[in-house]
Design a protein around this motif. Structure first.
Motif, mmCIF file in Angstrom:
data_model
loop_
_atom_site.group_PDB
_atom_site.id
_atom_site.type_symbol
_atom_site.label_atom_id
_atom_site.label_comp_id
_atom_site.label_asym_id
_atom_site.label_seq_id
_atom_site.Cartn_x
_atom_site.Cartn_y
_atom_site.Cartn_z
ATOM 1 N N VAL A 476 -20.333 -81.895 11.197
ATOM 2 C CA VAL A 476 -20.964 -79.963 10.850
ATOM 3 C C VAL A 476 -20.061 -79.617 10.079
ATOM 4 O O VAL A 476 -20.554 -78.519 9.663
ATOM 5 C CB VAL A 476 -20.367 -79.396 12.366
ATOM 6 C CG1 VAL A 476 -20.755 -78.237 12.888
ATOM 7 C CG2 VAL A 476 -21.314 -79.834 13.897
ATOM 8 N N GLU A 477 -19.067 -79.371 10.531
ATOM 9 C CA GLU A 477 -18.379 -78.383 9.444
ATOM 10 C C GLU A 477 -18.735 -78.725 7.534
ATOM 11 O O GLU A 477 -19.046 -77.434 6.374
ATOM 12 C CB GLU A 477 -17.098 -78.305 8.594
ATOM 13 C CG GLU A 477 -15.785 -78.292 10.105
ATOM 14 C CD GLU A 477 -14.461 -79.059 10.014
ATOM 15 O OE1 GLU A 477 -13.775 -78.609 8.681
ATOM 16 O OE2 GLU A 477 -13.446 -79.434 10.569
ATOM 17 N N ARG A 478 -19.148 -79.670 7.117
ATOM 18 C CA ARG A 478 -19.651 -80.073 6.353
ATOM 19 C C ARG A 478 -21.420 -79.374 5.434
ATOM 20 O O ARG A 478 -21.322 -78.780 5.267
ATOM 21 C CB ARG A 478 -20.312 -81.574 5.833
ATOM 22 C CG ARG A 478 -18.966 -82.448 4.993
ATOM 23 C CD ARG A 478 -19.262 -83.917 4.699
ATOM 24 N NE ARG A 478 -19.947 -84.792 6.109
ATOM 25 C CZ ARG A 478 -19.612 -84.801 6.154
ATOM 26 N NH1 ARG A 478 -18.422 -85.658 6.826
ATOM 27 N NH2 ARG A 478 -20.134 -85.913 7.639
ATOM 28 N N LYS A 479 -22.346 -79.386 6.953
ATOM 29 C CA LYS A 479 -23.118 -78.690 6.919
ATOM 30 C C LYS A 479 -23.275 -77.257 7.259
ATOM 31 O O LYS A 479 -23.693 -76.372 5.771
ATOM 32 C CB LYS A 479 -24.003 -79.305 8.346
ATOM 33 C CG LYS A 479 -25.574 -78.394 8.091
ATOM 34 C CD LYS A 479 -26.180 -79.259 9.746
ATOM 35 C CE LYS A 479 -28.148 -78.708 9.675
ATOM 36 N NZ LYS A 479 -27.857 -77.478 9.939
ATOM 37 N N VAL A 480 -22.213 -76.458 7.968
ATOM 38 C CA VAL A 480 -22.278 -75.232 8.202
ATOM 39 C C VAL A 480 -21.711 -74.825 6.167
ATOM 40 O O VAL A 480 -21.655 -73.566 6.256
ATOM 41 C CB VAL A 480 -21.203 -74.855 8.784
ATOM 42 C CG1 VAL A 480 -21.286 -73.600 8.315
ATOM 43 C CG2 VAL A 480 -22.032 -75.097 10.485
ATOM 44 N N GLU A 481 -20.676 -75.313 5.730
ATOM 45 C CA GLU A 481 -20.114 -74.957 4.112
ATOM 46 C C GLU A 481 -21.315 -74.291 3.252
ATOM 47 O O GLU A 481 -21.635 -74.188 3.162
ATOM 48 C CB GLU A 481 -19.113 -76.291 4.496
ATOM 49 C CG GLU A 481 -18.311 -76.184 2.733
ATOM 50 C CD GLU A 481 -17.847 -74.103 2.453
ATOM 51 O OE1 GLU A 481 -16.926 -73.986 1.354
ATOM 52 O OE2 GLU A 481 -16.825 -74.333 4.155
ATOM 53 N N ALA A 482 -21.861 -76.208 3.656
ATOM 54 C CA ALA A 482 -22.743 -75.823 2.455
ATOM 55 C C ALA A 482 -24.150 -74.349 2.787
ATOM 56 O O ALA A 482 -24.062 -74.325 1.397
ATOM 57 C CB ALA A 482 -23.628 -77.245 2.324
ATOM 58 N N GLU A 483 -24.390 -74.486 3.897
ATOM 59 C CA GLU A 483 -25.086 -73.702 4.309
ATOM 60 C C GLU A 483 -25.044 -72.166 4.159
ATOM 61 O O GLU A 483 -25.601 -71.092 4.418
ATOM 62 C CB GLU A 483 -26.274 -73.368 5.385
ATOM 63 C CG GLU A 483 -26.846 -74.658 5.434
ATOM 64 C CD GLU A 483 -27.835 -75.360 7.261
ATOM 65 O OE1 GLU A 483 -26.796 -74.419 7.677
ATOM 66 O OE2 GLU A 483 -27.967 -76.600 6.909
ATOM 67 N N SER A 484 -23.696 -72.188 4.152
ATOM 68 C CA SER A 484 -22.813 -70.619 4.119
ATOM 69 C C SER A 484 -22.811 -70.153 3.057
ATOM 70 O O SER A 484 -22.299 -69.075 2.145
ATOM 71 C CB SER A 484 -21.637 -70.453 4.343
ATOM 72 O OG SER A 484 -20.443 -71.166 3.741
ATOM 73 N N LEU A 485 -23.174 -71.603 1.165
ATOM 74 C CA LEU A 485 -22.154 -70.884 0.305
ATOM 75 C C LEU A 485 -23.977 -70.119 -0.455
ATOM 76 O O LEU A 485 -24.668 -70.753 -0.450
ATOM 77 C CB LEU A 485 -22.355 -72.031 -0.417
ATOM 78 C CG LEU A 485 -21.060 -73.303 -0.518
ATOM 79 C CD1 LEU A 485 -21.715 -74.456 -1.067
ATOM 80 C CD2 LEU A 485 -19.636 -72.372 -0.415
ATOM 81 N N PRO A 486 -23.538 -69.376 -1.629
ATOM 82 C CA PRO A 486 -24.203 -68.528 -2.149
ATOM 83 C C PRO A 486 -25.646 -69.655 -2.844
ATOM 84 O O PRO A 486 -26.982 -68.517 -2.885
ATOM 85 C CB PRO A 486 -23.598 -68.063 -3.590
ATOM 86 C CG PRO A 486 -21.521 -68.330 -3.313
ATOM 87 C CD PRO A 486 -21.727 -69.255 -2.630
ATOM 88 N N LEU A 487 -25.353 -70.586 -3.621
ATOM 89 C CA LEU A 487 -26.432 -71.038 -3.554
ATOM 90 C C LEU A 487 -27.384 -71.524 -2.770
ATOM 91 O O LEU A 487 -28.783 -71.233 -2.838
ATOM 92 C CB LEU A 487 -26.508 -72.571 -4.505
ATOM 93 C CG LEU A 487 -25.836 -71.969 -5.918
ATOM 94 C CD1 LEU A 487 -25.248 -73.606 -6.367
ATOM 95 C CD2 LEU A 487 -27.235 -72.434 -6.896
ATOM 96 N N PHE A 488 -27.210 -71.532 -1.408
ATOM 97 C CA PHE A 488 -28.183 -72.300 -0.522
ATOM 98 C C PHE A 488 -28.589 -71.007 0.593
ATOM 99 O O PHE A 488 -29.836 -70.494 0.253
ATOM 100 C CB PHE A 488 -27.541 -72.647 0.633
ATOM 101 C CG PHE A 488 -27.994 -72.818 1.565
ATOM 102 C CD1 PHE A 488 -28.410 -74.315 2.431
ATOM 103 C CD2 PHE A 488 -28.170 -71.904 2.842
ATOM 104 C CE1 PHE A 488 -29.695 -74.246 2.931
ATOM 105 C CE2 PHE A 488 -29.215 -71.953 3.741
ATOM 106 C CZ PHE A 488 -29.730 -73.486 4.029
ATOM 107 N N LEU A 489 -28.202 -70.123 0.067
ATOM 108 C CA LEU A 489 -28.409 -68.461 0.400
ATOM 109 C C LEU A 489 -29.548 -67.546 -0.450
ATOM 110 O O LEU A 489 -30.243 -66.972 -0.213
ATOM 111 C CB LEU A 489 -27.418 -67.800 0.868
ATOM 112 C CG LEU A 489 -25.594 -67.914 1.743
ATOM 113 C CD1 LEU A 489 -25.195 -67.188 2.213
ATOM 114 C CD2 LEU A 489 -27.075 -68.106 3.539
ATOM 115 N N SER A 490 -28.802 -67.353 -1.535
ATOM 116 C CA SER A 490 -30.081 -66.785 -2.699
ATOM 117 C C SER A 490 -30.679 -68.192 -2.735
ATOM 118 O O SER A 490 -32.169 -67.340 -3.138
ATOM 119 C CB SER A 490 -29.312 -67.258 -4.326
ATOM 120 O OG SER A 490 -30.181 -65.729 -5.241
#
Length: 532
Positions: A476-490
């Motif tokens: 879960v930590e890995r998934k949330v970390e990846a989905e909180s980063l600027p590349l993912f959000l942008s």
């Protein structure tokens, strides 16, 4: 004196570590930007040039006034998806014949410029920006229409593109279509619903159904040129208002159309403003690589506002939120910047009052995000954190002055909403490379899920699998970390772009100039009920 004094030791090891972390993240963003600039890649770019055509970015560059900036919007759209980074479309704000315009250019090197679901979202966001800021729209069109492999995600919402064009025109916002190649099927409505249409001889093709479809539907034999070429539309249908001999002529004609729009900003541009007293390069030194480490947002403010001059509002009250007045490139600005990460009741009430004052003065607001959200716990709930946080969110929701948001650090939970996140319609929202945004931090979210699972096991009288719990938390930590980063959000268009911190003042200056194409008027009352 209201000039900010910096306490950064820019020669020290702490700033060096911050800079190294930021540059490392920036390198990843620049690599993704390079993918967007590459479009369909060398093979398809070479094929496009062999046909004597300019690329989308070359068209944009020739359209713009010489030596003027172009603020590209959503350049990382579709990152992390099955589609090409950039979503086969270039959008941004630039100056054409002295007029700030929203420019949109199909990239025909990516599947012939066909639109996928991310292209649609990027186009709709561009139209939203044009409408809110009353920017004329110039579309540089060359697209085969919808990418049929994703039609189920395009067809139903895609009609909003044409609706937007008609509503922009109805609002007195000019729309211009410059057709360089195909604009077929549903795409034919782009020039069909624009105020002004330029078509390139021998290149532009605008028709609802191409020769194969016409043959299947009616049995009629027709070639592309007689069916929808520039010559036919200029001489017979009347769709083409301007008949260009080549691409350069088309862009020249587009510039002349803009020059004749009689488009005027309601405000005079401000006089030349003094730059900040501290170097923009030092913005790399401010934010720690670990966002759990606090930093002073005044160090950012000192490096972006005119003369580093900042009149702070309530500096001794609600110190976790810095608020105050400044100018940026001569434009008046109210600033709300998270100082300690957590928003308490005092910070929330302070923000609500400050937002009301900005509306009373017709002053745009800048939100600098670095918050883990509103404070939780028994004492804070009893102290009214829910109603005070709601007060701040109410003020943001009903404020009518333009809002600019910049994620410089963390932006978690309802704090993201209170600081005017994407759902609260900021005119523009950008991120720094080290920013993060999610419902909460990865460790907290994984911990909450673990506690819930543990409680469920206890309620059923079952032993709890600690090994499985540790694996779940890590995943879960890995998934949330990846989905909180600027590349993912942008990539999902939750911001308008990830910017180099050193460009912050320039980017915000362009945005402030753009918002002043529309009247800047605050709410006079109308905030609803503030629970006291």
């Amino acid at each position: 004196m209201t000039v900010l004094t910096s306490r950064l030791d820019t020669a020290g090891p702490e700033c060096a570590a911050h800079r190294a972390a930021m540059l490392d993240k920036l390198a990843g963003i620049e690599a993704a930007h390079a993918q967007a600039v590459a479009g369909g890649g060398e093979k398809y770019t070479a094929r496009h040039r062999a046909r004597g055509k300019l690329t989308a970015r070359e068209r944009v560059e020739l359209l713009l006034d010489p030596d003027t900036p172009f603020l590209e919007l959503s350049p990382l759209a579709a990152w992390g998806s099955e589609y090409t980074v950039g979503a086969s479309l270039v959008t941004g704000i630039g100056v054409v014949s002295g007029v700030e315009c929203l420019i949109s250019a199909n990239d025909p090197t990516v599947r012939g410029g066909a639109s996928n679901p991310w292209t649609l979202r990027k186009s709709l966001r561009a139209h939203e920006i044009a409408r809110a800021n009353r920017l004329p729209v110039v579309g540089l069109v060359e697209s085969g229409g919808a990418d049929l492999t994703g039609q189920s995600e395009i067809f139903v919402p895609g009609g909003a593109l044409f609706k937007d064009l008609t509503r922009l025109s109805a609002a007195g916002i000019p729309t211009i279509a410059v057709v360089f190649g195909n604009s077929t099927a549903g795409g034919a409505y782009v020039p069909g619903m624009s105020d002004h249409v330029v078509m390139v001889a021998g290149r532009a093709k605008v028709f609802l159904g191409g020769p194969p479809l016409v043959r299947m539907a009616t049995g009629e034999e027709a070639d592309e040129e007689s069916l929808g070429g520039a010559d036919m539309h200029a001489r017979v249908s009347g769709l083409a208002d301007h008949y260009a001999v080549d691409e350069h002529d088309a862009l020249r004609r587009a510039r002349r159309i803009v020059a004749r729009l009689n488009h005027r900003k309601p405000y005079a541009d401000p006089a030349a403003a003094p730059p900040p007293r501290y170097a923009a390069d030092e913005l790399l030194d401010v934010v720690p690589g670990d966002l759990r480490t606090p930093f002073d947002p005044r160090e950012i403010i000192a490096r972006i506002v005119d003369d580093s001059d900042f009149d702070e509002f309530k500096p001794l009250y609600g110190a976790g939120l810095t608020t105050g007045w400044a100018r940026l490139h001569g434009y008046p600005l109210g600033i709300l910047a998270n100082a300690q990460g957590v928003l308490f009741s005092a910070e929330s009430q302070k923000a609500a009052q400050f937002i009301q004052l900005a509306n009373q003065r017709d002053v745009p607001l800048l939100f600098l995000h670095n918050t883990t959200g509103y404070m939780v716990g028994r004492a804070y709930e009893r102290g009214g954190i829910v109603k005070h946080g709601a007060m701040m969110i109410n003020a943001v929701s009903n404020s009518r002055v333009p809002h600019l948001s910049l994620l410089v650090g963390a932006s978690y939970g309802a704090g993201h909403y209170g600081m005017c996140g994407r759902a609260y319609d900021p005119r523009f929202l950008f991120s720094w490379p080290g920013a993060k945004s999610a419902v909460m931090g990865p460790r907290q979210l994984a911990g909450v899920l673990s506690l819930v699972a543990r409680a469920a096991a206890e309620a059923k009288g079952r032993p709890y699998d600690e090994e499985a719990d540790a694996a779940l938390r890590a995943a879960v930590e890995r998934k949330v970390e990846a989905e909180s980063l600027p590349l993912f959000l942008s990539g999902r268009l939750y911001d308008d772009g990830v910017i180099d911190p050193r460009d912050t003042r320039t980017v915000l200056g362009i945005c402030l100039s753009a918002v002043h194409n529309a009247p800047v008027e605050g709410a006079r009352g109308g905030f609803g009920v503030f629970r006291m």
